[in-house]
Design an enzyme around this catalytic site. Structure first.
Site, mmCIF file in Angstrom:
data_model
loop_
_atom_site.group_PDB
_atom_site.id
_atom_site.type_symbol
_atom_site.label_atom_id
_atom_site.label_comp_id
_atom_site.label_asym_id
_atom_site.label_seq_id
_atom_site.Cartn_x
_atom_site.Cartn_y
_atom_site.Cartn_z
ATOM 1 N NE ARG A 299 26.856 -36.391 -126.899
ATOM 2 C CZ ARG A 299 26.525 -35.485 -125.991
ATOM 3 N NH1 ARG A 299 26.563 -35.779 -124.705
ATOM 4 N NH2 ARG A 299 26.149 -34.278 -126.361
ATOM 5 C CG ASP B 142 31.213 -38.594 -124.753
ATOM 6 O OD1 ASP B 142 31.915 -38.367 -123.755
ATOM 7 O OD2 ASP B 142 30.768 -37.679 -125.481
ATOM 8 C CG ASP C 230 29.140 -34.137 -129.375
ATOM 9 O OD1 ASP C 230 28.558 -33.039 -129.424
ATOM 10 O OD2 ASP C 230 28.633 -35.163 -128.883
ATOM 11 C CE1 TYR D 134 26.848 -38.580 -136.650
ATOM 12 C CE2 TYR D 134 24.644 -39.364 -137.136
ATOM 13 C CZ TYR D 134 25.508 -38.330 -136.861
ATOM 14 O OH TYR D 134 25.030 -37.044 -136.792
#
Length: 287
Positions: free
Chosen positions: A173, A81, A39, A67
C-alpha cells in the site's frame, strides 16, 4: 500432536492471527504461527506452521513474496488503501505510458516510510495505536527490495493492476501511495492478493474452510519449506547420535545448505556444510 505446514488462502476480512487462532482450535495445538502478516483486506498465500514446524517460521519470513495489487490513482487516504479515510480525491488523467514509465524508479533497493497504520513500533508503541488517537510521529525510511514490478493493465473499475515481487517488510500500500505521489495525483491500494510466500504458490493454497474440515490431512511436512536445498542422509547410527545431540558432523559435502535426514527418513535439521563439517542451523527432531 500434529506437526507441519498448511498453506491457507486467507479470506478477506480476517487478520493473520484470526486464521491462526481458528486453526489452533481445530488442531488442538497451542503452537501455531504464520509467516508474513497480511492485512485484513488482503487475500492469498498465508503459510501457517503447526507444532514442531513453528521452529521454521523465521526461515519462511525472510524469502521473496509475490503480490497482485490494484492501484487507484487520484485517491490518497490515511491508511494508504481504500479502507481508510479519504484525505484527497482528484481526477487522475494518467495515461498508461506515463504510469509504465514511472515504475522503474521503484525497482531495486528503495526506502519506504512505514505507514502510520502499521504494527511497526516506535518507542514501544505500535504506530496504528497512535494513528487511532490522531497522533502522527516521524518515521525513518526502511530499505526494502522490489525485485519485479509489472503493470498488468487496467481493470474494469478503472484501477490499475500491478504484479510485485518484493522482499520481507515491503508495504504494497505504501508502494501504491508512493507511485501516486510520483505521478502527482496521489494513489491508494484498492485490492491485494498474495500469490507466493515462502516458496509456496497460490495454486498450493487451500481455503480456511477446507483446512478446518480436513485438518491434519492437509499438513505439509516441515522440510517442504526447504525443498530448494539438497538432501543429505546420515550414513551411520553414531553420526546420527551426534546430530541428535546438536554436535557438528564430518561430511564429504560441497559447501552449502542441506536438508539432513536420519536413516529412517526422518527430517532432522537444516544444516550448513563448510570445509567438510556439517553444522545445524536449526534442529527439527523431537527431543
Amino acid at each position: 500432536m500434529p506437526d507441519g505446514i498448511v498453506v491457507i488462502d486467507k479470506p478477506a476480512g480476517w487478520t493473520s492471527m484470526d486464521v491462526c487462532a481458528k486453526l489452533r482450535g481445530a488442531f488442538h495445538e497451542k503452537r501455531v504461527g504464520h509467516a508474513g502478516t497480511l492485512d485484513p483486506m488482503a487475500t492469498g498465500v498465508l503459510p501457517v506452521f503447526v507444532g514442531q514446524a513453528t521452529k521454521a517460521v523465521p526461515f519462511a519470513e525472510d524469502g521473496k513474496k509475490e503480490y497482485r495489487a490494484a492501484l487507484r490513482l487520484g485517491l490518497t487516504t490515511d491508511t494508504q488503501d481504500t479502507t481508510g479515510t479519504a484525505l484527497c480525491s482528484v481526477p487522475a488523467n494518467v495515461a498508461e505510458d506515463e504510469l509504465r514509465a514511472a515504475l522503474p524508479r521503484f525497482l531495486g533497493e528503495i526506502g519506504q516510510i512505514p505507514p502510520m497504520y502499521s504494527a511497526v513500533k516506535i518507542q514501544g508503541k505500535k504506530l496504528y495505536e497512535l494513528a487511532r488517537k490522531g497522533v502522527e510521529v516521524e518515521r525513518k525510511p526502511r530499505t526494502v527490495t522490489i525485485y519485479e514490478l509489472e503493470l498488468l493493465g487496467r481493470e474494469e473499475n478503472g484501477d490499475w493492476g500491478l504484479r510485485v515481487v518484493c522482499s520481507k517488510g515491503t508495504y504494497i500500500r505504501t508502494l501504491c501511495h508512493d507511485i501516486g505521489a510520483a505521478l502527482g495525483c496521489g494513489g491508494a491500494m484498492s485490492a491485494l492478493r498474495r500469490t507466493m510466500a515462502a516458496g509456496y504458490t497460490i495454486g498450493e493454497a487451500v481455503t480456511l474452510d477446507d483446512a478446518l474440515a480436513r485438518g491434519a490431512a492437509l499438513l505439509r511436512p516441515v522440510d517442504s519449506l526447504f525443498r530448494e536445498h539438497p538432501a543429505y542422509t546420515i550414513p551411520d547410527a553414531e553420526t546420527e547420535r551426534r546430530c541428535r545431540c546438536g554436535n557438528p558432523m564430518r561430511a564429504s559435502l560441497a559447501d552449502g545448505t542441506y536438508r539432513v535426514y536420519g536413516a529412517d527418513g526422518a527430517f532432522l535439521a537444516l544444516s550448513e556444510a563448510k570445509d567438510g563439517v556439517l553444522t545445524a542451523r536449526r534442529n527439527f527432531f523431537s527431543t
